[in-house]
Design an enzyme around this catalytic site. Structure first.
Site: not given
Ligand code: BGC
Length: 348
Positions: A77, A102, A176, A248, A314
């Site tokens: 982000r 993304h 991803h 996350d 990632e």
């Protein structure tokens, strides 16, 4: 081997390449550079596809939460989709509440890449390239991106990213893949064990934008310095886990930016004996525990994907770096070449 996979609504033909080397098999689409499947053996030599995906191009176009896709121009982000570079303010495409995620509404996961297969010594692979026009999704500069997928004789999947620009810009490319080492569609990854060599992570605000702090993992559910079952602390009620519905977050890798790939994660599934070891040149790792999978998508095995049925690891620069001077820079200038390498190994 190359075959027609499907067509986009405008008639564009999407191809699929099949690669195999050193005991690893993968299928790659020209759409989004998507790894549609990646098969590796378990301790008994039985193969399973360990990444989430779909069988039809329509599903990727309509509903994919970035399954197996290349991510650009900016992985994760950017707060409010806004940043300033050299005194000029830029507004990006916003696709996640008020933020840009993304790469914006039509990121690199949705574009059709040029794909050229190659064989080099004992390696096989694909060269993928895409030129993003100046201003695409609000980003300054024409960005020429080249990504190479290599399958080595040891069965490693290596990704080399390269990019150049004709104006100052920001770039943060990643991949991803959603991993479930027991096989896609087999249930949750709660019993997978994960290790991340990172003493700090970047806490986020409610919109999942880093606050700028590098917080110690010691004594928190974010400590993965020793291998830990993902499910162990997932329900610990830590405010950061509640806000993100699970993990996350970006881990601040102890090794920092390195010239050669160094270990950033080891994931192990005790049930199948499969292991994934990731090494990268990048300074950050986003560990996402599949929190937004909600049981509405069905994979190739015919099974619905529910919360926690896969995880993403990632490799990246930290989210929202253009707005944090204390984070490693993601600025790319004309004459410079952005380079990043990540290697996935599957030791048995
Ligand atoms: C992000 C998640 C997001 C997911 C897309 C991850 O990289 O960190 O917040 O929901 O990608 O499905």
């Amino acid at each position: 081997m190359q075959e027609l996979f499907g067509k986009l609504a405008d008639g564009t033909r999407i191809h699929r390449w099949s690669l195999e080397n050193g005991g690893t098999r993968m299928k790659v689409l020209s759409y989004g550079g998507i790894v549609q499947s990646l098969e590796v053996p378990d301790r008994q030599g039985r193969y399973a596809n360990v990444t989430l995906g779909f069988t039809r191009i329509e599903d990727y176009v309509d509903a994919s939460p970035y399954f197996g896709a290349l991510i650009g121009r900016y992985g994760n982000r950017i707060g409010k989709g806004a940043f300033t570079l050299d005194g000029s303010a830029y507004q990006l495409s916003v696709d996640d509440g008020e933020n840009s995620l993304h790469g914006g509404e039509a990121g690199f996961d949705t574009v059709v890449w040029d794909v050229e297969p190659f064989e080099r010594g004992t390696d096989v692979g694909l060269h993928l390239s895409y030129t993003s026009p100046d201003g695409e999704m609000g980003y300054p500069g024409t960005l020429t991106a080249k990504v190479t997928y290599t399958l080595t004789a040891d069965g490693d999947w290596r990704i080399d990213y390269e990019a150049t620009t004709d104006k100052p810009t920001v770039v943060n490319l990643t991949h991803h893949a959603y991993w479930n080492l027991a096989g896609e569609g087999s249930g949750t990854i709660g019993d997978h064990e994960l290790a991340i060599p990172a003493a700090h992570f970047t806490p986020t605000d409610p919109g999942l934008i880093p606050t700028g702090e590098l917080a110690p993992v010691a004594g928190t559910p974010f400590d993965f310095r020793e291998p830990k079952r993902i499910g162990r602390d997932l329900r610990a009620g830590h405010p950061q886990l509640l806000a993100a519905k699970g993990y996350d977050h970006n881990w601040v890798l102890d090794k920092g930016i390195t010239a050669e790939p160094q270990e950033v994660a080891v994931l192990r599934d005790p049930s199948s004996g499969r292991t994934l070891r990731i090494a990268s040149t990048e300074p950050g790792l986003q560990f996402y525990s599949g929190n937004f999978l909600d049981g509405t998508l069905v994979g190739p095995a015919g099974r619905a994907y529910r919360q926690g049925d896969a995880l993403c690891l990632e490799t990246q620069h930290y989210p929202d770096s253009p707005n944090h001077e204390n984070f490693p820079s993601t600025v790319l200038r004309p004459g410079q070449t952005y380079r990043s390498t990540t290697v996935h190994s599957f030791p048995t």
